[in-house]
Design an enzyme around this catalytic site. Structure first.
Site, PDB file in Angstrom:
ATOM      1  CG  ASP A  47      19.266  31.771  43.446  1.00 33.36           C
ATOM      2  OD1 ASP A  47      19.994  31.793  42.334  1.00 33.36           O
ATOM      3  OD2 ASP A  47      18.155  32.011  43.295  1.00 33.36           O
TER       4      ASP A  47
ATOM      5  CD  GLU B 133      17.961  31.306  37.269  1.00 32.15           C
ATOM      6  OE1 GLU B 133      17.550  31.068  36.308  1.00 32.15           O
ATOM      7  OE2 GLU B 133      17.760  30.443  38.414  1.00 32.15           O
TER       8      GLU B 133
END
Length: 407
Positions: free
Chosen positions: A91, A153
Site C-alpha cells: 500500500d 502498513e
C-alpha cells in the site's frame, strides 16, 4: 491485471523475466493507496510467481478486499524451513492535495531517478525482490527465501498480522527477515513503536448563556490534551534517552481534533486522536496507563460533578511494536557483512519489522531510497539505489549456499 509489454502475449508476460525497472513500472501502475484494494497487484504477482512454478498463499482482510501474499522459494533440496524473509508492504499513501510534475501512478525517469508514488516507499524493494526471483531459482541455496508482501502498513501496520497469525499453523519458522523500507541501503537495527488512540469526550449540550447547565466537552478534551503534552515534555526533559535515535526519547502528540456545532452552544462532544512513539524498551501499556489514570482520577470526576452521565471513551487506533535487533543475530551480521555498514542506526519511523521480531524472527531494516522522499510529491528512488539493492539480494541468496548458512 497482468503486465504485458508490447509484442508479448499474456502467457509470455506471466513467465518472462522482467527487470527491476519493469517490475517497478508494473507495481506503480496499481493505485494501491490504502483506502483502495490491493488485490489486482497481489493477484498479478501471484500469477507471475505461479508461472515460474512458485506457489503462494494469501491472507485476506475480513472483507476479502485486500490480501497479504506469502511465497517460498525452496532450498535446492526442496526444504522450506528456516531461511530469510524479504518483506514489503504494497500500500501507498494518498497523493491528494500534492502537486506532482508527472502522473504519480506512471513511472517516470529523470536525472537518474525513477519517480512515482511508492517508488521509494516501498515498491522499489518489492520490484527488486521480484526481479531477482529467477536468479534465486538458479542458486544452490541450502536455505529458502520467502517473499512476504502486506497490505495496510501505512495506516498502522494493520495487514501483516493477519499473515503472521498463520505462520504457526503452517509451520513457517524463518531464521531471519529483511524489511525493505527505504534506508538508503544502510542497515537499521531499531525503530520506535507506534501507538494510536482515538478519544471521545461526551459532555452535555446547553445554550452558552446557560453555561452551568452544560458540561463542555471541548474544554475537558483540552485538559486531557494538555496532560498528554505535559507527559511528552517530561519524556523530553527526563528520558529515558537513546542517543542513537534522531529523536532520542519517547514522543507524544495530538494531531487531529473536532468538536462543537455552533458558537453559542456548549459542545456535548469532542473527538481527538493522539499517538506516542516509544523507545523499544518502554512498555506502551505503561505509557497509556498514565493517560487513563489522569482520566479516571482527575478529569472524569470533575466532569461527572457537572453532569453525572459524562464519559470519556478511549479506543485503540492501531499499534506497531518497536524493533530492537541484536547485533549478535545472524541476520544482523549478514546484513552488515553484505553492506559493509557497521554504524548503529535507529529511526523514529515505524515498520513491520517489530511484528516479525515479536514472533522471535530476528529482523533488520534495509532497502533502497531515502525516507526523506517518502510520502512527498515527486517521490522517487535513485536507479543507483535499486542497483545496490539487486547486489545486496544477489549476495544474500549466495550467502545461503554456504554450508554454515544460518540466515
Amino acid at each position: 491485471m497482468v503486465f504485458c509489454p508490447d509484442g508479448l502475449d499474456q502467457d509470455s508476460a506471466v513467465t518472462r523475466t522482467p527487470t527491476t525497472r519493469e517490475w517497478l513500472d508494473r507495481l506503480v501502475a496499481f493505485d494501491t493507496t490504502s483506502r483502495n484494494s490491493n488485490l489486482d497487484l497481489i493477484e498479478d504477482v501471484r500469477d507471475w510467481l505461479k508461472g515460474r512454478g512458485i506457489e503462494s498463499w494469501l491472507a485476506h482482510n475480513p472483507e476479502r478486499t485486500k490480501a497479504n501474499l506469502f511465497a517460498t522459494l525452496p532450498a535446492h533440496d526442496g526444504s522450506t524451513q528456516g531461511g530469510i524473509v524479504l518483506s514489503g508492504h504494497t500500500d501507498v499513501v494518498p497523493v491528494d492535495g500534492q502537486t506532482w510534475d508527472s502522473d504519480p501512478f506512471k513511472l517516470m525517469e529523470r536525472d537518474g531517478n525513477l519517480y512515482g508514488r511508492g517508488t521509494c516507499d516501498m515498491k522499489g524493494f518489492i520490484a527488486t525482490a521480484l526481479a531477482m526471483v529467477p536468479e534465486f531459482q538458479t542458486q544452490a541455496r541450502r536455505k529458502p527465501i520467502h517473499l512476504a508482501f502486506s497490505y495496510d502498513e501505512e495506516i498502522g501496520c494493520m495487514g501483516a498480522p493477519t499473515m503472521l497469525a498463520e505462520f504457526a499453523d503452517r509451520g513457517i519458522r524463518p531464521d531471519g527477515c529483511v524489511v525493505g523500507e527505504p534506508t538508503s541501503m544502510q542497515v537499521v537495527v531499531a525503530h520506535k513503536g507506534i501507538n494510536v488512540f482515538h478519544c471521545k469526550v461526551h459532555g452535555r449540550a446547553a445554550h452558552s448563556s446557560l453555561t452551568p447547565m452544560g458540561s463542555n466537552a471541548i474544554e475537558y478534551a483540552a485538559r486531557l490534551i494538555c496532560h498528554i503534552r505535559d507527559l511528552a515534555d517530561a519524556y523530553k526533559a527526563n528520558g529515558p534517552f537513546d542517543k542513537f535515535y534522531d529523536v532520542p526519547y519517547t514522543t507524544m502528540t495530538t494531531n487531529l481534533i473536532q468538536g462543537g456545532i455552533a458558537l453559542n452552544t456548549i459542545p456535548d462532544l469532542c473527538e481527538f486522536s493522539y499517538e506516542f512513539r516509544n523507545l523499544p524498551d518502554m512498555k506502551p501499556v505503561e505509557i497509556q496507563a498514565t493517560v487513563k489514570r489522569y482520566v479516571a482520577e482527575y478529569l472524569l470526576p470533575r466532569m461527572q460533578a457537572e453532569y453525572p452521565d459524562a464519559r470519556i471513551d478511549i479506543v485503540d487506533g492501531g499499534a506497531a511494536p518497536g524493533l530492537d535487533a541484536s547485533e549478535e543475530a545472524a541476520i544482523t551480521q549478514l546484513a552488515r557483512a553484505l553492506t559493509q555498514d557497521r554504524q548503529i542506526r535507529k529511526v523514529a519511523y515505524g515498520t513491520e519489522a517489530g511484528l516479525f521480531q515479536a514472533l522471535n524472527i530476528p529482523t533488520v531494516v534495509c532497502g533502497p531510497g531515502s525516507i526523506n522522499n517518502a510520502h512527498r510529491p515527486n517521490e522517487y528512488v535513485p536507479l543507483e539505489q535499486l542497483a545496490q539493492c539487486e547486489g545486496f539480494l544477489r549476495n544474500l541468496g549466495q550467502a545461503l549456499t554456504e554450508p554454515d548458512a544460518k540466515g
